[in-house]
Every structure is written in structure tokens, then in C-alpha cells.
Design a protein around this motif. Structure first.
Motif, PDB file in Angstrom:
ATOM      1  N   THR C 159      39.046  45.712  34.139  1.00 39.59           N
ATOM      2  CA  THR C 159      39.601  45.028  32.970  1.00 39.59           C
ATOM      3  C   THR C 159      39.286  45.778  31.690  1.00 39.59           C
ATOM      4  O   THR C 159      40.147  45.970  30.833  1.00 39.59           O
ATOM      5  CB  THR C 159      39.017  43.610  32.856  1.00 39.59           C
ATOM      6  OG1 THR C 159      39.126  42.973  34.104  1.00 39.59           O
ATOM      7  CG2 THR C 159      39.752  42.804  31.820  1.00 39.59           C
ATOM      8  N   SER C 160      38.016  46.214  31.566  1.00 43.64           N
ATOM      9  CA  SER C 160      37.673  46.847  30.293  1.00 43.64           C
ATOM     10  C   SER C 160      38.396  48.176  30.146  1.00 43.64           C
ATOM     11  O   SER C 160      38.805  48.523  29.032  1.00 43.64           O
ATOM     12  CB  SER C 160      36.163  47.006  30.135  1.00 43.64           C
ATOM     13  OG  SER C 160      35.542  47.119  31.349  1.00 43.64           O
ATOM     14  N   VAL C 161      38.579  48.924  31.255  1.00 41.05           N
ATOM     15  CA  VAL C 161      39.278  50.204  31.119  1.00 41.05           C
ATOM     16  C   VAL C 161      40.742  49.979  30.745  1.00 41.05           C
ATOM     17  O   VAL C 161      41.270  50.617  29.832  1.00 41.05           O
ATOM     18  CB  VAL C 161      39.158  51.022  32.417  1.00 41.05           C
ATOM     19  CG1 VAL C 161      40.016  52.258  32.341  1.00 41.05           C
ATOM     20  CG2 VAL C 161      37.725  51.393  32.650  1.00 41.05           C
ATOM     21  N   ILE C 162      41.399  49.030  31.442  1.00 43.30           N
ATOM     22  CA  ILE C 162      42.795  48.733  31.094  1.00 43.30           C
ATOM     23  C   ILE C 162      42.865  48.247  29.645  1.00 43.30           C
ATOM     24  O   ILE C 162      43.769  48.611  28.886  1.00 43.30           O
ATOM     25  CB  ILE C 162      43.359  47.658  32.045  1.00 43.30           C
ATOM     26  CG1 ILE C 162      43.486  48.211  33.461  1.00 43.30           C
ATOM     27  CG2 ILE C 162      44.708  47.153  31.564  1.00 43.30           C
ATOM     28  CD1 ILE C 162      44.633  49.118  33.667  1.00 43.30           C
ATOM     29  N   GLY C 163      41.871  47.438  29.254  1.00 42.89           N
ATOM     30  CA  GLY C 163      41.855  46.927  27.886  1.00 42.89           C
ATOM     31  C   GLY C 163      41.733  48.041  26.868  1.00 42.89           C
ATOM     32  O   GLY C 163      42.471  48.079  25.885  1.00 42.89           O
ATOM     33  N   MET C 165      42.512  51.194  27.270  1.00 36.42           N
ATOM     34  CA  MET C 165      43.745  51.985  27.250  1.00 36.42           C
ATOM     35  C   MET C 165      44.851  51.238  26.501  1.00 36.42           C
ATOM     36  O   MET C 165      45.654  51.846  25.791  1.00 36.42           O
ATOM     37  CB  MET C 165      44.198  52.295  28.673  1.00 36.42           C
ATOM     38  CG  MET C 165      43.335  53.339  29.356  1.00 36.42           C
ATOM     39  SD  MET C 165      43.915  53.663  31.002  1.00 36.42           S
ATOM     40  CE  MET C 165      42.771  54.946  31.502  1.00 36.42           C
TER      41      MET C 165
END
Lengths: 497, 152, 178
Positions: C159-163, C165
Motif C-alpha cells: 500500500t505504501s509503495v503504491i501510495g 508512486m
């Protein structure tokens, strides 16, 4: 069908994990899959209502209890969980439907839907879990996804709002985690029912009180109860409209109010002092939220302050602790999701067509945008508490519950709060739809079809939700939910059996 | 400006590049070892995945990259991340599909202390390793490759 | 026991310096002091799994933070001493005092340090190897008994990586408004 319990988390997670891969070339994949997922989940949630009187425990990984002590993670589905699942998945369904057209505004829809699915999975996970650490993990998933979604427009003020939200959210998570650590150290277990059993055995102590305070602050920050509300009026208006509807309509309830209620009533045990604390917080929230909403000219910001005030009502009913108060609180929770979701979606439609959030620049929209204006009228009447609509019934029940409990002063504050609500919503209604236009509105058109369908669905729910109080219906739907709370720490034995 | 573009396209000095080239393989091998033996020795998917990501980041720092390269690499990292966690998800629902519990340890347990033992645990470790490696490389490229203040 | 206090003291000092340092690079390095002290605490408490993860994550996050700082600015925003800041300090001090006093009162109710009496510990030790087949008991707990939490944690990272990006996209909107 016990196996349907983990599906509420599994399906949106699977969708979120695979979307970034298939959505790179296929732009419409997000629209299709996200809507399929939310329709399925809504169907599952409504289908689950038939189990509303039962408590079903699901052992993840097949790890049950050894010598009566749970060693794995339990998922617990009882009346309250099913009620919350219906609310969350209903609003999620409407919001994804609305997003099909609305999110054309933004770039990279795929990431939007991925984050949306993660947030949904997080909320469903929080609602179904029966384990403290698992609760924390899923709160984090929902919260982190919402931080990113608030900043999805990537303009400076949105980034700032998201940053503020993230800092406050992390502080809240820190308090919650500290509370969980202390409980873990005190009881030696993480399973909620088992923790409750150990606390029952050991009796009340200072540590449990300290944990209570930590949880009130932590979940209070997540639910934006005044004095912990500063992030909400920035964060909720900055998000895209369907996300505002999700955040105000269900997120603050499912990761703020719901866990607090569950822990207070079913695990630690509710008592008079907690009741008084919650009632005081609720009254402050109702008054401050309502008064500040009155001053706003930004429509979405006004609605955000209104959310603070309405969550105050829910907390008031929960704080009263009587069956009638709880009935009113839960019913108001449902109603708030419906009408606040609808109001935010309407504000999104206005932004989509007119391009402004300032009430002074709107006006004369009732002829230009008939569907938006009619649905907004329904929602406004609901939130203001005009008789045939749902908001009237829930506020009435809460006020009657106050009087029944002998707290006349509190009832007075609640009535004052509803007058405030009436005032600020009337202001918004007058300036947005009926007042003289502050700018040229000749070329303003009604929103695209999917947005209108979403608005109409929620408006119909606002009108018919009052039917849930009819004699036979309330016994089958609302009373079992209230029973899960009024039976208090019996939850422990229903889960551990 | 000339100096700047040369800098980003060619990275650091020859010595750094050579050392990084030799070390990266070893670091990666160590990461793979940590992931693969997660169920036998300390470590596992999270630790090993971060070490693998470290080897990629070392190469990235030593050799530098152009904007086009960065975009492509970010996509590969994102792909690894998604597929890794999707693999974990698949393993998790196998139990549901075959009529037992969600996240049930459905594979044969094997002999303890052997590499191929412990059912789903090593499979999940590999999936998590791939996910974590992709995630960290992705975050690194996002932060390091985007000029944060100049994007508007 | 005394060495633990030293490491914890270092962590607290590192955190305070990280907050107050005017140069962001020194702030990040003080944050590193905080993180690497934690590595030694984990080692001292016989948790090599955690120590491995902590040491590598700390190194990588230092690299990422420094890369981000070099791309932007080293200067922290300068605030002059104002009434508001003093009030915030006093409020913080008051909160810490109340918190510490309450924490002191409940400290004796927690289980003694190093002697956690987990209710399910016996079951884990008895059944860990037999039922899961994993020689590393930590792996047995995090990927079998509590695998659902691990799935959740992997999802938090995802979630944090997609967030990140999503938030760092170059262009957010196709047209004005929103």
C-alpha cells in the motif's frame, strides 16, 4: 457457509494486487474489476444478514484453541460486524460506481482503484477481526491507503492536507499500538475474547484504565472527535469526491468508532465513567463541529465539519449505553453514511460541472442540474432531521434515549445540535442551488450517467431507510445488532465457547 | 548542464563501478540464501527481500540512470512487487479453494531441517522476498529519480 | 540490563537531535543513530531475525532519505522562537509529565521484563516443529500460526509503495477543478 467470512478481505486484496499489472495497458480494467468486486461484496454482505443472530468464529489457517487458549487468529462475524459490513460495502459500491465517470478528471485511474480496494480490504478486515494485533494491521492498511488517496490530486494544498492527516493518523496509531502492547503484556494474549477473559479474571486495575485512555485518544484521533479533529476539515475536502464520501461516510466510523465500541463494550466492559467521558466528548464534538460548519463558505469543508458534528451524535448514543441509545447510535451511523456520502457525491457533481467549491460562486443550479439538486435536497432534509427522512428518526431516538436515561441536559444539547445542523445545511442549500448565481452558469450541464445513478441509489436509501424501524423489520435487523453490544462481555463466551 | 547529464548517464568512477559489479552479485546471492532458508535459520522473506533490493540499489547508485531507464525500471520493480504479493495471495487462498481454511498450510510438511520442508512457509517467504525487493527498489527509484521540487 | 539503558538513551538523544537539527542531512544521520541502536537492542534480546531486518532497512532508508534530500534541499525550515512554540513546548512537557506519572503507576502491573507469560507460548513450543515443519520457530509463528498478520504487513508495504508512486505522479489532473 463459514467460508464466506474471509472473502470480504480476500476479494478486494486480490483485486488490488493484480490491478497494477493488468491495468498498465488496459485503462478500463480498474472500472470493471473494482465495480465487480464491490457488487460482489455488497451481495455477500446482504446475504450475510440472515446470520445476524449468530456469532460465527473463523479460525484462520485452521488454528483453533489448544487447552481453551486461542493460538491463531480468529475472525468473528456477529450482528454488529454484519451491520458494519453492509454499511461499508454499500457506500463502497456507490463510490466505485460514481468513480467511473468522476475519476476521468484525474490521471492514473488504476492506482486510484488499487488504493481504493486496499482501503476497502482494510476496513472489512478491521470489522471482521477478533484479534488485537490484526486489528492494528488492518487499521494501518486502511489509513495508509487513505493518506495517499487524500493527496491523489497532487496539488500543493492536497499534499499539505494529506501530510497533516498522516502525522495525526500516525500519532493515533501510536496510541492504539501502545494500548495493545500494554494489554498484551498484562494478559499475555492478543485474542480479543481471551484478553477480555483474563481481564475478567484479574479484575479492574490501573493498567486497564490507562489502556482505556490510550484507546479513547487513539481511536478518537481516527474518528476525529473534538479535541482530536484538526486534520479532518483539511483532509476530507481535499480528496476526490468519492473518496470524501468514503472517508466521511464510513472510514472514520469503521476504523474509529467501531473498534472503540467493540473494545469498550465487548472486551474491557463498559461502565459509568467511560459513559460520561464519551458523552462529554460527544457533546463537544456536536457543538464545535456544528458551529464551525456554520462559518464555512467552501461546500466540502462545511460538510467535513458537519461530519465531526454527526459523529458526535453516534458517540452520544454509544456513550448512553442504554439499548435505545445504542439503537439510535447504530441507526444514525447507517444514516450518516448514506446522507453524508450522498452530500459529498453531490458536491463532487457540482465541482465536476461548475468547477468550484465556493458556495458564493454557485447558485441557480436547481434548473441546470436537476438530479444533483433533487438528490442533494433529499440528503439535506435527512441530515437536518425533517420528518419522513431517515435522519429524523435516528436523532429522535437518540434524544428520547437521553430523556429516558434521565439526562435532560444532554437531550437539550442534542436538540441544539440538530438546530445547528438545520442552519448550516439550509445555508449550503440556499447558496448552492437556489440563490442568485455569482457567475455565468448558462453552460453548466448535468453530470454523466453513472454519477447520476449513484446519486439516485443513495437518495432512495435515504428515503426508505426509515422503514428499518417498522415493527417486524427492526426486530430482525436492528435488535440483534444492539444485542451484541448490550450483552457486553458475553461476547467472550460466544467467541471462545 | 553538460556536466550534469554526463553525471547521470555515466554514474560514479570506474573503481566504484567495478567494485559494485562484483559485490552486487554476492549481496544478491546472500539475499537469496536468506530468503530460501527463512524456515530454517533466522531471516526470511522480509530480510532477504531487503538485501536483494540493496544489491540493485548499489548498482543503480554506481551506474546512474537516465529518466527513460528509470521509468522502465520502476515498472519492472512495480511488476515484481505486484506479482510477488499476488503469489502470496494465491498460496493463501489455496486452502479456501481446496475446502480447508484460509491460509491453511496445505502443502506436504516434508522432513524438518531440510530445505524443502514446512509446507507453505518457504513458498510464502519467496513470494514476500520478491515483493519486498520490488517494493524497495520501486520506492528508491521514485524518490531518487524524480526531482521532487521541479515536477510542477 | 545497564547496556539496554545506554542504547535506549542513545535512541532518545538521536530522536531529539533529528527533530532539532537545522541541517537535514544531520537530522537523517541522527535518525540512523536511533535505528542502529535498535539493532543492538534486538541483538541483546536474542532476536536475530529482527536485527537482520532492522539493520538492512535502516541502511536502505538512510540511502533513500539522503537521495531525496540531495534532490531537494538541505535546509530545514527556520522557525523563530514565538509564543506559539513556547506554548507547544509547555503543552508537550505537561503531557509527558502526566503520561510518565501514569506509566509509573502501572509499571508494576505489567509482567516483569524478560519474563513474558504468554498464554499460547507452550502450545507454540510444543507444536511448532511438529505441526508446521519449520525449524525456525519465528518463521512458524509469523508464516503459519499468524500468517494472516504477515499477509497484512506485506499489504501495508504494498500500500505504501503504491501510495508513494500515486502521490509522486508528475501530473495529477487532466483539467482544472476537483
Amino acid at each position: 457457509m463459514v467460508n464466506s467470512i474471509p472473502l470480504f478481505v480476500v476479494i478486494p486484496l486480490g483485486c488490488a494486487f493484480i490491478l497494477p499489472v493488468i491495468g498498465r495497458r488496459w485503462e478500463r480494467a480498474g472500472d470493471l474489476f473494482a465495480n465487480l468486486v464491490t457488487v460482489t461484496l455488497l451481495g455477500l454482505a446482504i446475504w450475510s444478514v440472515r446470520f445476524i443472530r449468530e456469532t460465527t468464529v473463523y479460525h484462520v489457517g485452521g488454528w483453533g484453541a489448544v487447552n481453551g487458549i486461542p493460538i491463531g487468529i480468529y475472525l468473528v462475524r456477529d450482528g454488529l460486524s454484519i451491520f458494519m459490513l453492509v454499511v461499508v460495502n454499500l457506500i463502497a459500491f456507490v463510490a466505485t460506481l460514481y468513480s467511473i465517470n468522476y475519476m476521468e478528471y484525474f490521471t492514473d485511474k488504476t492506482k486510484y482503484y488499487t488504493l481504493f480496494m486496499l482501503m476497502l480490504a482494510g476496513m472489512n478486515g478491521v470489522i471482521l477481526t477478533g484479534d488485537f494485533f490484526n486489528l492494528y494491521v488492518f487499521i494501518e492498511i486502511a489509513a495508509i491507503a487513505s493518506y495517499a488517496l487524500v493527496a491523489f490530486g497532487t496539488e500543493a494544498e492536497e499534499l499539505e492536507a494529506a501530510f497533516k492527516y498522516q502525522v495525526m493518523g500516525s500519532v493515533g496509531s501510536g496510541f492504539i499500538l501502545l494500548g495493545i502492547i500494554l494489554l498484551y503484556s498484562y494478559t499475555g494474549t492478543l485474542n480479543m475474547a481471551d484478553v477480555g477473559r483474563v481481564i475478567l479474571d484479574k479484575g479492574a486495575s490501573n493498567l486497564v484504565w490507562f489502556v482505556n485512555v490510550l484507546f479513547i485518544v487513539g481511536f478518537g484521533l481516527k474518528a476525529a472527535v473534538v479535541p482530536f479533529h484538526m486534520w479532518l476539515p483539511d483532509a476530507h475536502p481535499s480528496a476526490p469526491a468519492p473518496i470524501s464520501a468514503m472517508l466521511s461516510g464510513v472510514l472514520i466510523e469503521s476504523i474509529g468508532v467501531y473498534p472503540l465500541t467493540r473494545i469498550m463494550y465487548n472486551v474491557i466492559g463498559f461502565d459509568g465513567v467511560l459513559s460520561n467521558i464519551l458523552i462529554v466528548l460527544a457533546i463537544i464534538s456536536m457543538m464545535i463541529g456544528g458551529l464551525l460548519a456554520l462559518w464555512q463558505w467552501d461546500y466540502k469543508r462545511l460538510l467535513a465539519y458537519s461530519s465531526i458534528s454527526q459523529v458526535g451524535y453516534i458517540l452520544l448514543g454509544i456513550g448512553l449505553g442504554t439499548p435505545l441509545g445504542l439503537l439510535g447510535a447504530l441507526f444514525h451511523l447507517f444514516n450518516h453514511s448514506a446522507f453524508k456520502g450522498l452530500l459529498f457525491l453531490d458536491s463532487g457533481s457540482i465541482v465536476y460541472s461548475v468547477g468550484t467549491r465556493d458556495l458564493r460562486e454557485m447558485g441557480e443550479l436547481d434548473r441546470r442540474m436537476p438530479i444533483t439538486s433533487k438528490t442533494n435536497l433529499v440528503a439535506a432534509m435527512s441530515i437536518a432531521g425533517v420528518p419522513p427522512f431517515n435522519g429524523f428518526w435516528s436523532k429522535l431516538i437518540i434524544i428520547i434515549a437521553c430523556i429516558q436515561a434521565g439526562r435532560y441536559g444532554v437531550a437539550g444539547w442534542a436538540i441544539l445540535g440538530s438546530i445547528l445542523t438545520f442552519a448550516y445545511i439550509l445555508k449550503a442549500e440556499r447558496y448552492a442551488f437556489y440563490g442568485k448565481a455569482g457567475r455565468d452558469v448558462a453552460d453548466v450541464k448535468e453530470s454523466p450517467p453513472f454519477m447520476c445513478i449513484a446519486l439516485i441509489i443513495l437518495a432512495v436509501i435515504c428515503v426508505v431507510a426509515g422503514l428499518m424501524l417498522l415493527p417486524n423489520v427492526r426486530e430482525t435487523i436492528l435488535f440483534p445488532v444492539v444485542n451484541t453490544l448490550t450483552s457486553g462481555t458475553e461476547y467472550i463466551w460466544r467467541v471462545l465457547r | 548542464m553538460q556536466n550534469n547529464t554526463q553525471n547521470t548517464s555515466s554514474g560514479m568512477s570506474l573503481i566504484v563501478k567495478t567494485v559494485a559489479r562484483i559485490l552486487a552479485g554476492m549481496i544478491m546471492l546472500y539475499g537469496i540464501y536468506i530468503v530460501a532458508h527463512g524456515h530454517l535459520t533466522p531471516g526470511g522473506g522480509f530480510a532477504g527481500g531487503v538485501i536483494i533490493a540493496g544489491s540493485f540499489i548499489l548498482l543503480y547508485l554506481a551506474y546512474g540512470a537516465t529518466a527513460a531507464d528509470s521509468d522502465k525500471r520502476k515498472w519492472y520493480a512495480s511488476l515484481c512487487e505486484s506479482l510477488g504479493i499476488f503469489g502470496f495471495w494465491i498460496v493463501a487462498i489455496l486452502g479456501l479453494v481446496f475446502g480447508t481454511y484460509f491460509l491453511f498450510n496445505i502443502f506436504a510438511k516434508g522432513t524438518p531441517f531440510h530445505l524443502f520442508s514446512a509446507g507453505i512457509i518457504p513458498v510464502c517467504n519467496v513470494a514476500i522476498g520478491v515483493e519486498v525487493a520490488g517494493a524497495l527498489v520501486g520506492i528508491f527509484i521514485t524518490f531518487a529519480a524524480v526531482k521532487l521540487l521541479e515536477r510542477k | 540490563m545497564i547496556d539496554l539503558y545506554i542504547w535506549i538513551g542513545l535512541m532518545i538523544i538521536g530522536a531529539i537531535v533529528a527533530l532539532e537539527a537545522p541541517d537535514l542531512i544531520s537530522a537523517v544521520i541522527s535518525l540512523g543513530v536511533c535505528g542502529f541502536s535498535l539493532v543492538f537492542i534486538f541483538l541483546r534480546l536474542h532476536a536475530p531475525d529482527l536485527a537482520i531486518v532492522q539493520i538492512i532497512v535502516e541502511t536502505l532508508s538512510l540511502i533513500i532519505l539522503i537521495a531525496a534530500i540531495l534532490r531537494t534541499t538541505r535546509e530545514d525550515t527556520q522557525e523563530r522562537l514565538s509564543l506559539q512554540k513556547v506554548a507547544l513546548w509547555l503543552g508537550g512537557l505537561f503531557f509527558m509529565t502526566v503520561f510518565m506519572l501514569s506509566a509509573y503507576r502501572i509499571a508494576h502491573e505489567m509482567s516483569r521484563f524478560g519474563h513474558p507469560l504468554l498464554r499460547m507460548a507452550a502450545s507454540y513450543l510444543d507444536m511448532g516443529l511438529m505441526k508446521t515443519g519449520a525449524a525456525n520457530l519465528v518463521a512458524a509463528v509469523i508464516l503459519d500460526f499468524r500468517a494472516y498478520d504477515t499477509l497484512g504487513e506485506a499489504t501495508v508495504l504494498f500500500t505504501s509503495v503504491i501510495g508513494v508512486m500515486a502521490v509522486l505522479r508528475a501530473v495529477g489532473r487532466k483539467k482544472r477543478g476537483g
